[in-house]
Design a protein around this motif. Structure first.
Motif, short mmCIF file in Angstrom:
data_model
loop_
_atom_site.label_atom_id
_atom_site.label_comp_id
_atom_site.label_asym_id
_atom_site.label_seq_id
_atom_site.Cartn_x
_atom_site.Cartn_y
_atom_site.Cartn_z
N ALA A 179 0.85 -1.19 0.00
CA ALA A 179 0.00 0.00 0.00
C ALA A 179 0.88 1.24 0.00
O ALA A 179 2.01 1.20 0.48
N THR A 231 -4.01 7.31 -2.24
CA THR A 231 -3.55 5.99 -1.85
C THR A 231 -3.65 5.00 -3.00
O THR A 231 -4.47 5.15 -3.91
N GLU A 232 -2.82 4.00 -2.91
CA GLU A 232 -2.84 2.88 -3.87
C GLU A 232 -2.66 1.60 -3.07
O GLU A 232 -1.96 1.59 -2.04
N TYR A 233 -3.27 0.53 -3.55
CA TYR A 233 -3.17 -0.76 -2.88
C TYR A 233 -2.89 -1.86 -3.89
O TYR A 233 -3.34 -1.81 -5.03
N LYS A 255 -6.69 -5.16 -1.61
CA LYS A 255 -7.77 -4.18 -1.79
C LYS A 255 -9.04 -4.66 -1.10
O LYS A 255 -9.42 -5.81 -1.22
N PHE A 259 -7.19 -4.05 3.43
CA PHE A 259 -6.20 -3.20 4.08
C PHE A 259 -6.53 -1.73 3.81
O PHE A 259 -6.96 -1.37 2.72
N THR A 260 -6.27 -0.89 4.81
CA THR A 260 -6.53 0.53 4.68
C THR A 260 -5.40 1.34 5.32
O THR A 260 -4.98 1.04 6.44
N LEU A 261 -4.97 2.36 4.59
CA LEU A 261 -3.95 3.26 5.10
C LEU A 261 -4.59 4.49 5.75
O LEU A 261 -5.63 4.96 5.31
N LEU A 282 -1.34 0.98 8.90
CA LEU A 282 -1.89 0.02 7.94
C LEU A 282 -2.85 -0.87 8.71
O LEU A 282 -2.42 -1.72 9.48
#
Length: 125
Positions: A49, A57-59, A64, A67-69, A80
């Motif tokens: 990520a 943001t990019e994953y 996808k 996960f989350t930033l 994360l």
């Protein structure tokens, strides 16, 4: 001197959650773009990520939706959040950073000049 320190790794069961943290110090300008990579034994390090300095943001496709930033209010800690963990998420997770990383190259480890020491995530089935 730029420093990245990861924490939050642990051993969990499949389906559980973990939150990793990466605290940066010593060079906010130099580390304005930050990312998480992971590496498991025998495999190449892969981008997980990425957060651009402007917040975009990019994953990786593999994470996808799970996960989350996010960042804290100071912007010096990158989180994360990892939900619905799977055994294939088992790896050493590394925080990486640099001043300017193009969105199209975010998963290329060569784009990053600063790395943390890593934190281990183990997911059991």
């Amino acid at each position: 001197q730029v420093r990245l320190v990861e924490s939050g790794g642990n051993s969990v069961q499949s389906g559980e959650s973990l939150r990793l943290s990466c605290v940066r110090s010593g060079g906010v300008y130099k580390t304005s773009c930050m990312a998480w990579f992971r590496q498991s034994p025998g495999k190449k390090r892969e981008g997980v990520a990425f957060m651009h300095s402007d917040g975009r943001t990019e994953y990786a496709d593999s994470v996808k939706g799970r996960f989350t930033l996010s960042r804290d209010n100071t912007g010096n800690t990158l989180f994360l959040q990892m939900n619905s963990l799977k055994p294939e998420d088992t790896a050493m997770y590394y925080c990486a950073a640099d001043h300017l990383v193009a969105l199209g190259l975010w998963a290329d480890e060569e784009e990053y000049g600063y790395w943390g020491q890593g934190t281990q995530v183990t997911v059991s089935s």
